[in-house]
Write a protein that holds these residues in place. Sequence first.
Motif, mmCIF file in Angstrom:
data_model
loop_
_atom_site.group_PDB
_atom_site.id
_atom_site.type_symbol
_atom_site.label_atom_id
_atom_site.label_comp_id
_atom_site.label_asym_id
_atom_site.label_seq_id
_atom_site.Cartn_x
_atom_site.Cartn_y
_atom_site.Cartn_z
ATOM 1 N N UNK A 126 1.373 -5.712 -4.533
ATOM 2 C CA UNK A 126 1.724 -5.707 -3.111
ATOM 3 C C UNK A 126 3.077 -5.037 -2.891
ATOM 4 N N UNK A 127 4.067 -5.371 -3.746
ATOM 5 C CA UNK A 127 5.391 -4.781 -3.599
ATOM 6 C C UNK A 127 5.381 -3.267 -3.846
ATOM 7 N N UNK A 128 4.428 -2.805 -4.662
ATOM 8 C CA UNK A 128 4.294 -1.373 -4.941
ATOM 9 C C UNK A 128 3.411 -0.651 -3.921
ATOM 10 N N UNK A 129 3.067 -1.350 -2.830
ATOM 11 C CA UNK A 129 2.236 -0.787 -1.756
ATOM 12 C C UNK A 129 0.841 -0.409 -2.242
ATOM 13 N N UNK A 130 0.327 -1.179 -3.201
ATOM 14 C CA UNK A 130 -1.025 -0.931 -3.669
ATOM 15 C C UNK A 130 -2.047 -1.357 -2.624
ATOM 16 N N UNK B 50 -5.368 8.984 4.188
ATOM 17 C CA UNK B 50 -5.428 7.535 4.396
ATOM 18 C C UNK B 50 -4.436 6.815 3.479
ATOM 19 N N UNK B 51 -3.683 5.911 4.042
ATOM 20 C CA UNK B 51 -2.773 5.042 3.288
ATOM 21 C C UNK B 51 -3.155 3.602 3.616
ATOM 22 N N UNK B 52 -3.539 2.870 2.603
ATOM 23 C CA UNK B 52 -3.994 1.490 2.777
ATOM 24 C C UNK B 52 -3.116 0.586 1.920
ATOM 25 N N UNK B 53 -2.487 -0.439 2.540
ATOM 26 C CA UNK B 53 -1.597 -1.304 1.773
ATOM 27 C C UNK B 53 -1.566 -2.691 2.395
#
Length: 304
Positions: free
Chosen positions: A209-213, A239-242
């Motif tokens: 989560x902290x790495x924007x996965x 697309x960016x999904x986090x």
Amino acid sequence: MPHGHHHHHHHDAEGGDGKLAAAVGVNMLLTVAQVIGGIVSGSLAMIADALHNFSDAASLVIAAAARRIARRPADDDMTFGYARAELVAALINLTTLIVIGLYLLYEAVFRLIEPEPVTGWLIIVIAAVALAVDLATAALTWAMSKDSVNIRAAFLHNLADAMGSLAVIVAGLLIMWFDWMWVDPVATLGIAGYILWMAFTEIGGVIRILMLGSPPDLAPDHVIATAEAVPGVKGMHHAHLWQLDEHRRMLEAHIVIAAGEWGEADAIKQAVKAEIEGVHGIGHVTLEMECAGHECPHARAVGH
């Protein structure tokens, strides 16, 4: 995941703070008792349990502070809000667990090589008290641990302590009955192994989560396919999904409006947002619209 899901882990927040404060108090008292008992009895397992109990108290203080920080609203400095304070706290607590586990492994191996005498009956008495406190503390944090990785990390500290106390009791009985001094470091090895297993099980998700996965249960290509199935959409790219935290998923992307549909672009955008939220539970969606004649050349579906 409904759009409002992220609010429910803030319910009864003040009551949760009170429970954490009570848990900190009993763990600090127990730590003092265990350190004294471990020194008097000569039990490494008892001191190991005391060290872990002290880390429990520290983890609960960190968890409580993070909960309070996380409830702050967004401001000019933190435009996404402070929710990730809980993730940072979880990372600190889980990393501490790993350090403690490795230290206990080292001490246990050293004690196996050079055994020392241990007083079994004193171990049993103090460990029994410790087990009661561990279970009480775990009960205080269990309900909150379901919805917060921060509290779950603190809860795992307590659960590991309860297991450690059980191991110490068994070790004390075996020392009393059979004079098996090697049981104490072996019990410590078991406690350390359990601590490490639990910490490594949880820490990967926090780092992700902290790495924007992207959410581990949600494939980006499925989200893109959902958007592209909406009438009037020619395609989706960049697309960016986090995840902002455990409960809030976010998406930003470019959508290409099909030829001849630009007059309905706003309606199509709203339809895409509604479909993505309904199917995938992503409540925060930011979309940049492109007409079919001017879409990004050679764009990647995911990322830039």
